[in-house]
Scaffold this motif. Structure first.
Motif, PDB file in Angstrom:
ATOM      1  N   LEU A  62      16.727 -22.140  31.799  1.00 49.17           N
ATOM      2  CA  LEU A  62      16.764 -20.943  30.664  1.00 49.17           C
ATOM      3  C   LEU A  62      16.187 -21.863  29.860  1.00 49.17           C
ATOM      4  N   GLU A  63      15.073 -21.475  28.874  1.00 42.36           N
ATOM      5  CA  GLU A  63      14.683 -21.969  27.733  1.00 42.36           C
ATOM      6  C   GLU A  63      16.355 -21.812  26.252  1.00 42.36           C
ATOM      7  N   PRO A  89      14.637 -15.167  34.252  1.00 43.06           N
ATOM      8  CA  PRO A  89      16.227 -15.209  33.463  1.00 43.06           C
ATOM      9  C   PRO A  89      15.792 -14.896  31.659  1.00 43.06           C
ATOM     10  N   ASP A  90      14.412 -15.660  31.506  1.00 40.43           N
ATOM     11  CA  ASP A  90      14.519 -15.756  30.822  1.00 40.43           C
ATOM     12  C   ASP A  90      13.829 -14.859  29.475  1.00 40.43           C
ATOM     13  N   ALA A  91      12.933 -13.642  30.802  1.00 38.01           N
ATOM     14  CA  ALA A  91      12.684 -12.205  30.360  1.00 38.01           C
ATOM     15  C   ALA A  91      14.062 -11.913  30.246  1.00 38.01           C
ATOM     16  N   TRP A  92      14.961 -11.537  31.225  1.00 35.20           N
ATOM     17  CA  TRP A  92      16.455 -11.040  30.966  1.00 35.20           C
ATOM     18  C   TRP A  92      16.344 -10.954  29.255  1.00 35.20           C
ATOM     19  N   VAL A  93      17.283 -12.253  29.039  1.00 37.64           N
ATOM     20  CA  VAL A  93      17.552 -12.835  27.969  1.00 37.64           C
ATOM     21  C   VAL A  93      17.003 -12.204  26.397  1.00 37.64           C
ATOM     22  N   SER A  94      15.446 -12.296  26.736  1.00 34.70           N
ATOM     23  CA  SER A  94      14.350 -12.200  25.717  1.00 34.70           C
ATOM     24  C   SER A  94      14.868 -10.237  25.191  1.00 34.70           C
ATOM     25  N   VAL A 116      16.409  -4.385  33.921  1.00 36.76           N
ATOM     26  CA  VAL A 116      16.713  -5.007  33.457  1.00 36.76           C
ATOM     27  C   VAL A 116      15.797  -6.188  34.570  1.00 36.76           C
ATOM     28  N   ASP A 117      14.397  -5.969  35.054  1.00 36.04           N
ATOM     29  CA  ASP A 117      13.401  -6.297  35.859  1.00 36.04           C
ATOM     30  C   ASP A 117      14.029  -7.537  36.665  1.00 36.04           C
ATOM     31  N   PHE A 118      14.794  -7.265  37.582  1.00 35.64           N
ATOM     32  CA  PHE A 118      15.452  -8.651  38.155  1.00 35.64           C
ATOM     33  C   PHE A 118      14.433 -10.102  38.860  1.00 35.64           C
ATOM     34  N   ARG A 119      13.626  -8.952  39.554  1.00 35.66           N
ATOM     35  CA  ARG A 119      12.654  -9.742  40.141  1.00 35.66           C
ATOM     36  C   ARG A 119      11.791 -10.881  38.905  1.00 35.66           C
ATOM     37  N   GLN A 120      11.964 -10.641  38.018  1.00 41.21           N
ATOM     38  CA  GLN A 120      10.887 -11.825  36.612  1.00 41.21           C
ATOM     39  C   GLN A 120      12.353 -13.077  36.682  1.00 41.21           C
TER      40      GLN A 120
END
Length: 407
Positions: A258-259, A228-233, A222-226
């Motif tokens: 977060l969305e 967190p919505d991207a982490w969740v999805s 998981v790219d921590f630089r993105q």
């Protein structure tokens, strides 16, 4: 071939981005690289990682000042494999930069001038702590878990086998290995768990200065630089589960918007030292009761004086006896997804379980059962059943200290 980069990092650099890339070229056929980072650690904190030409190759945060990546071996925290030619980058995390700046030196050797560090040797398999038998729904068994622990693949001091051995000594059936911003520890977890008789859940603690989250399951890095919505999805797409970590802890509390919230949260973290303080429960109430609670010791090293499995998360696994050997980690993920958890202070501590549409308080004589609306019912006896009701419940000691929680 060697390269040396000297730079003074400033708060202005950090304002532009918390991450700074120092690029370098890897020629075809390069067998290995070595990176060394030097700065005054008494004045600042700079994290260390590496992006390859085709993929992110590892992260050691502030735990290391050197790493090696080769085709067959790499420093723990980094991924071995063929070095793809092209533009690589040393990735620096500008975590704490003093007002007057911080001088850093990055040295890059291709090939490496020395070998990669290795994990400590595996210890003998220890004797397991006697199992605790808890009431459960028909066809289910409660297994003991800790969902936050680290190894030498990030800022822990134990190898994966050493951690597995300690888990067995503490009575754990399940342990999530959640090293920071890397998946280098995933390879071989299944075999190590089988060797020691414990389920090692692959995890990664996605770590930023605005909050941490554990990604559970055999998910991609998981790219921590993105955002967190991207982490969740991404974690959901990969079949895993994301959990907000220690949402109220010191300088790593959760600040991200977060969305949609992830399904889990580490409601009980080791840092909840005075459980008369109800902050974690208030956060859970505000965040949403649909969030499934887990506990995590955030274990790093025996030298810290803190134990693995404190707190401890009991998980109800379908149709399995722990005596049969380690459960598949996928079964643990499924149980977490369905919210079949109960969190307690430790292995032998009082516990509150949902069983057959009832709450069962075990080993909790003299406590009180508190429902989602704050209503209280005294607990008299070592195994006491109450009709279940919606919402989270907890057990409280007479001094108002939280003893156990259940969703």
């Amino acid at each position: 071939m060697g390269r040396r980069v000297t730079r003074t990092l400033t708060p202005e650099d950090r304002a532009v981005s918390p991450y700074l890339e120092i690029p370098f070229e890897v020629a075809p056929g390069t067998p290995s690289i070595e990176v060394r980072l030097t700065f005054d650690r008494d004045r600042g904190v700079v994290d260390l990682g590496c992006a390859g030409a085709g993929a992110f190759r590892g992260w050691s945060g502030g735990a290391r000042s050197r790493f090696v990546i080769g085709a067959d071996a790499a420093t723990p925290g980094y991924l071995p494999g063929e070095l793809e030619p092209g533009r690589w980058a040393v990735v620096l995390g500008l975590h704490r930069i003093p007002a007057d700046g911080l001088d850093v030196v990055v040295e890059i050797d291709t090939p490496a001038s020395g070998p990669a560090e290795i994990e400590p040797p595996p210890p003998p398999r220890p004797q397991r702590r006697p199992r605790r038998r808890l009431p459960s729904d028909a066809g289910f068994t409660w297994v003991a878990g800790d969902f936050h622990a680290h190894t030498v693949h990030s800022d822990g001091t134990l190898g994966r086998a050493q951690l597995a051995a300690l888990a067995v000594e503490e009575g754990l059936d399940v342990l999530a290995v959640t090293d920071h911003n890397t998946v280098s520890h995933h390879a071989g977890l299944g075999a190590i768990g089988d060797q020691y008789g414990v389920t090692l859940v692959p995890g990664q603690e996605v770590t930023t200065d605005r909050g941490h989250a554990n990604a559970f399951g055999a998910v991609r890095w998981v790219d921590f630089r993105q955002h967190p919505d991207a982490w969740v999805s991404q974690v959901a797409d990969d079949g895993g589960l994301l959990s907000v970590n220690h949402p109220l802890a010191a300088d790593c509390a959760w600040h991200h918007q977060l969305e949609a919230p992830p399904p889990l949260a580490e409601i009980w973290h080791w840092s909840w030292l005075d459980r008369r303080w109800s902050g974690p429960l208030a956060w859970w109430n505000a965040w949403g009761w649909e969030t499934i609670p887990v506990g995590g010791s955030d274990f790093h090293s025996p030298e810290q004086g803190r134990s693995l499995a404190e707190p401890l998360t009991w998980v109800a696994i379908e149709r399995h006896s722990p005596d049969d050997g380690p459960v598949p980690f996928e079964a643990v993920i499924d149980a977490l997804r369905l919210g079949r958890t109960a969190v307690a202070a430790g292995y032998d501590a009082p516990v509150l379980l949902r069983v057959d549409d009832e709450f069962v308080a075990v080993g909790a004589d003299g406590t009180a059962l508190i429902d989602a609306e704050g209503r209280r019912r005294p607990v008299h006896g070592d195994l006491v059943r109450f009709p279940a009701a919606p919402g989270p419940h907890r057990l409280e000691a007479p001094d108002a200290a939280v003893v156990a929680i259940s969703p």
